[in-house]
Write a protein that holds these residues in place. Structure first.
Motif, PDB file in Angstrom:
ATOM      1  N   THR A 155       1.619  68.115 -18.287  1.00  0.00           N
ATOM      2  CA  THR A 155       0.996  67.624 -17.058  1.00  0.00           C
ATOM      3  C   THR A 155       0.036  66.475 -17.362  1.00  0.00           C
ATOM      4  O   THR A 155      -0.020  65.461 -16.652  1.00  0.00           O
ATOM      5  CB  THR A 155       0.220  68.784 -16.384  1.00  0.00           C
ATOM      6  OG1 THR A 155       1.152  69.842 -16.157  1.00  0.00           O
ATOM      7  CG2 THR A 155      -0.409  68.366 -15.074  1.00  0.00           C
ATOM      8  N   MET A 156      -0.698  66.643 -18.460  1.00  0.00           N
ATOM      9  CA  MET A 156      -1.692  65.640 -18.848  1.00  0.00           C
ATOM     10  C   MET A 156      -1.009  64.345 -19.317  1.00  0.00           C
ATOM     11  O   MET A 156      -1.411  63.246 -18.927  1.00  0.00           O
ATOM     12  CB  MET A 156      -2.527  66.249 -19.983  1.00  0.00           C
ATOM     13  CG  MET A 156      -3.699  65.460 -20.401  1.00  0.00           C
ATOM     14  SD  MET A 156      -4.896  66.531 -21.236  1.00  0.00           S
ATOM     15  CE  MET A 156      -4.167  66.656 -22.849  1.00  0.00           C
ATOM     16  N   VAL A 157       0.022  64.497 -20.134  1.00  0.00           N
ATOM     17  CA  VAL A 157       0.712  63.314 -20.656  1.00  0.00           C
ATOM     18  C   VAL A 157       1.361  62.542 -19.503  1.00  0.00           C
ATOM     19  O   VAL A 157       1.310  61.315 -19.436  1.00  0.00           O
ATOM     20  CB  VAL A 157       1.745  63.716 -21.744  1.00  0.00           C
ATOM     21  CG1 VAL A 157       2.588  62.520 -22.163  1.00  0.00           C
ATOM     22  CG2 VAL A 157       1.027  64.315 -22.958  1.00  0.00           C
ATOM     23  N   LYS A 158       1.959  63.269 -18.546  1.00  0.00           N
ATOM     24  CA  LYS A 158       2.532  62.601 -17.376  1.00  0.00           C
ATOM     25  C   LYS A 158       1.444  61.850 -16.600  1.00  0.00           C
ATOM     26  O   LYS A 158       1.645  60.706 -16.173  1.00  0.00           O
ATOM     27  CB  LYS A 158       3.190  63.627 -16.451  1.00  0.00           C
ATOM     28  CG  LYS A 158       3.728  63.000 -15.175  1.00  0.00           C
ATOM     29  CD  LYS A 158       4.127  64.059 -14.185  1.00  0.00           C
ATOM     30  CE  LYS A 158       4.757  63.472 -12.945  1.00  0.00           C
ATOM     31  NZ  LYS A 158       5.036  64.513 -11.941  1.00  0.00           N
ATOM     32  N   HIS A 159       0.314  62.502 -16.437  1.00  0.00           N
ATOM     33  CA  HIS A 159      -0.778  61.875 -15.691  1.00  0.00           C
ATOM     34  C   HIS A 159      -1.127  60.510 -16.298  1.00  0.00           C
ATOM     35  O   HIS A 159      -1.216  59.509 -15.587  1.00  0.00           O
ATOM     36  CB  HIS A 159      -1.991  62.800 -15.707  1.00  0.00           C
ATOM     37  CG  HIS A 159      -3.183  62.230 -14.994  1.00  0.00           C
ATOM     38  ND1 HIS A 159      -3.294  62.217 -13.626  1.00  0.00           N
ATOM     39  CD2 HIS A 159      -4.297  61.622 -15.470  1.00  0.00           C
ATOM     40  CE1 HIS A 159      -4.428  61.635 -13.289  1.00  0.00           C
ATOM     41  NE2 HIS A 159      -5.063  61.263 -14.381  1.00  0.00           N
ATOM     42  N   PHE A 160      -1.293  60.473 -17.618  1.00  0.00           N
ATOM     43  CA  PHE A 160      -1.689  59.211 -18.253  1.00  0.00           C
ATOM     44  C   PHE A 160      -0.535  58.198 -18.301  1.00  0.00           C
ATOM     45  O   PHE A 160      -0.748  57.000 -18.220  1.00  0.00           O
ATOM     46  CB  PHE A 160      -2.258  59.461 -19.650  1.00  0.00           C
ATOM     47  CG  PHE A 160      -3.559  60.232 -19.638  1.00  0.00           C
ATOM     48  CD1 PHE A 160      -4.594  59.849 -18.789  1.00  0.00           C
ATOM     49  CD2 PHE A 160      -3.749  61.336 -20.457  1.00  0.00           C
ATOM     50  CE1 PHE A 160      -5.798  60.555 -18.756  1.00  0.00           C
ATOM     51  CE2 PHE A 160      -4.949  62.048 -20.440  1.00  0.00           C
ATOM     52  CZ  PHE A 160      -5.970  61.659 -19.594  1.00  0.00           C
ATOM     53  N   GLN A 161       0.706  58.681 -18.448  1.00  0.00           N
ATOM     54  CA  GLN A 161       1.831  57.750 -18.515  1.00  0.00           C
ATOM     55  C   GLN A 161       2.282  57.258 -17.137  1.00  0.00           C
ATOM     56  O   GLN A 161       3.022  56.273 -17.047  1.00  0.00           O
ATOM     57  CB  GLN A 161       3.043  58.398 -19.223  1.00  0.00           C
ATOM     58  CG  GLN A 161       2.877  58.597 -20.727  1.00  0.00           C
ATOM     59  CD  GLN A 161       2.822  57.300 -21.522  1.00  0.00           C
ATOM     60  OE1 GLN A 161       2.870  56.196 -20.977  1.00  0.00           O
ATOM     61  NE2 GLN A 161       2.718  57.435 -22.839  1.00  0.00           N
ATOM     62  N   SER A 162       1.843  57.921 -16.078  1.00  0.00           N
ATOM     63  CA  SER A 162       2.363  57.536 -14.762  1.00  0.00           C
ATOM     64  C   SER A 162       1.858  56.161 -14.324  1.00  0.00           C
ATOM     65  O   SER A 162       2.327  55.612 -13.325  1.00  0.00           O
ATOM     66  CB  SER A 162       2.062  58.604 -13.708  1.00  0.00           C
ATOM     67  OG  SER A 162       0.681  58.733 -13.561  1.00  0.00           O
ATOM     68  N   VAL A 163       0.939  55.582 -15.101  1.00  0.00           N
ATOM     69  CA  VAL A 163       0.528  54.200 -14.851  1.00  0.00           C
ATOM     70  C   VAL A 163       1.747  53.260 -14.893  1.00  0.00           C
ATOM     71  O   VAL A 163       1.775  52.230 -14.212  1.00  0.00           O
ATOM     72  CB  VAL A 163      -0.562  53.757 -15.869  1.00  0.00           C
ATOM     73  CG1 VAL A 163      -0.025  53.728 -17.298  1.00  0.00           C
ATOM     74  CG2 VAL A 163      -1.130  52.392 -15.496  1.00  0.00           C
ATOM     75  N   ILE A 164       2.781  53.646 -15.649  1.00  0.00           N
ATOM     76  CA  ILE A 164       3.981  52.796 -15.757  1.00  0.00           C
ATOM     77  C   ILE A 164       4.625  52.612 -14.372  1.00  0.00           C
ATOM     78  O   ILE A 164       4.884  51.488 -13.927  1.00  0.00           O
ATOM     79  CB  ILE A 164       5.018  53.416 -16.732  1.00  0.00           C
ATOM     80  CG1 ILE A 164       4.439  53.558 -18.151  1.00  0.00           C
ATOM     81  CG2 ILE A 164       6.297  52.574 -16.757  1.00  0.00           C
ATOM     82  CD1 ILE A 164       5.347  54.335 -19.120  1.00  0.00           C
TER      83      ILE A 164
END
Ligand SMILES: *Cc1c(COP(=O)(O)O)cnc(C)c1O
Length: 386
Positions: A201-210
């Protein structure tokens, strides 16, 4: 945007399957992540470093030559290859190290396979003056000696793990052992959209900037959403980041691309690996199968829990490409657009080259170029000699 059916759970996938002492650490991490993810000051700091250190936002480049060559859908490239350190991994690493700082950690640990996540982690640790230890399989330290030296230049300590097969899995186990002993001052900075809750969930949160950027950019350029978004999937972090803001847009096809020699989505079965449930490639004895990919970053027998669920629910499609198709795509993008993509990203390019000609000229594809190919040039040179 969220497909979490409850915290950390994506249908039957995800969750946290770890010993009680580690569960306490995960619960605390979860609480802290939830506290900071909506905190305006935290987000302002994250945006500041994405802009000033990573170099965001990066462009959504219209690939005119490739589009003309294929004669079908319009192709746009999301340029994660232009980030500092040359790939998308730095987005996640930046988010997690800022969280670690807020949590008072003095020491960062991470696992790395080929070394890309290790280098990204060592980079931010140098910048934030954090003590950094990278666990890497002994076999991998020999194959990737230049990346070991890069991490050391950046001030990290690289621990070669001799246990087991001396590969990524053994490095993860050692990092988790370290965390259980040292959790009071140590933050485990995980490199993909995998692992026990809250990591995916955390990794998606930070990568969703893409996809936050690409959606804004495509609306500015074309006045409408793309017909398809294509990304390669190893653990699944660049893909989930590239998909995130389109999940609720049902007209947008989401396509993850895997190597045909690590076909997790096609042949995997639900199982627990590294503390979470997802589709996993198993061998006859029920152990995670040994995979081999020419792209080291895609060489993982599992995949993030949200991808497992997106496939099961039918919201996303997952396809395979062969090594030959990948090598071809690597060369075609270099030649037509002047962009040498990572071998991982070349998987996405290869699939786009298959489907674009079957689409009409007013349709749009976005390919996530997860990283640049400089690291792969020598390997490709040797493969093409054969
Ligand atoms: C590590 C890496 C990948 C694979 O990781 P995901 O978590 O699946 O994104 C893909 N592309 C590049 C350039 C990488 O460095």
């Amino acid at each position: 945007m969220s497909t979490e059916t409850k915290q950390g759970q994506f249908g039957q996938f995800g969750g946290s399957y770890v010993p009680p002492e580690l569960q306490e650490v995960m619960d605390y991490l979860s609480e802290q992540f939830n506290k900071y993810k909506d905190d305006p000051e935290f987000n302002e700091e994250f945006r500041y470093y994405l802009r000033e250190f990573v170099g965001r936002e990066n462009p959504l480049t219209f690939a005119k030559n490739l589009t003309d060559k294929l004669g079908g859908a319009k192709i746009y490239l999301k340029r994660e290859d232009l980030n500092h350190t040359g790939a998308h991994k730095i987005n996640n690493v930046m988010g997690q190290i800022l969280l670690a700082k807020r949590m008072g950690a003095k020491r960062i640990i991470a696992e790395t396979g080929a070394g890309q996540h290790g280098v990204a982690t060592a980079t931010v640790c140098a910048m934030f003056d954090m003590d950094c230890t990278i666990y890497m399989g002994a076999e991998d330290t020999r194959r990737q000696s230049l990346n070991v030296f890069r991490m050391e230049l950046l001030g990290a300590k690289v621990v070669a793990v001799d246990k087991g097969q001396g590969r990524l899995k053994d490095a993860v186990d050692e990092a988790l052992n370290d965390l259980v002993v040292n959790y009071q001052n140590t933050f485990y900075l995980l490199g993909s959209a995998v692992g026990p809750h809250p990591f995916p969930t955390m990794v998606k949160h930070f990568q969703s900037v893409i996809s936050e950027e690409s959606k804004r950019q495509i609306l500015e350029k074309e006045g409408r959403l793309p017909d398809a978004v294509i990304a390669c999937a190893g653990g699944g972090s660049n893909a989930i980041g590239a998909f995130a803001h389109y999940i609720e847009e049902e007209g947008v096809r989401l396509i993850g691309v895997e190597p045909d020699q690590a076909p997790t989505m096609a042949e995997g079965v639900p199982a627990v690996i590294h503390g979470f449930k997802c589709l996993v490639l198993l061998d006859d004895e029920g152990n995670p199968r040994k995979t081999y990919s020419i792209a080291a970053g895609l060489d993982y027998p599992g995949i993030g829990p949200e991808h497992s669920y997106l496939q099961e629910s039918g919201r996303a499609e997952y396809v395979m490409v062969s090594n030959e198709e990948v090598l071809q795509a690597f060369q075609v993008l270099s030649r037509t657009e002047g962009i040498i993509p990572a071998l991982e990203s070349s998987h996405a390019v290869a699939h786009a080259m298959k489907i674009a000609p079957q689409m009409s000229r007013d349709q749009i594809i976005i390919i996530n170029i997860s990283g640049r190919g400089d690291k792969d040039v020598e390997q490709v040179f040797h493969m093409l000699q054969k």
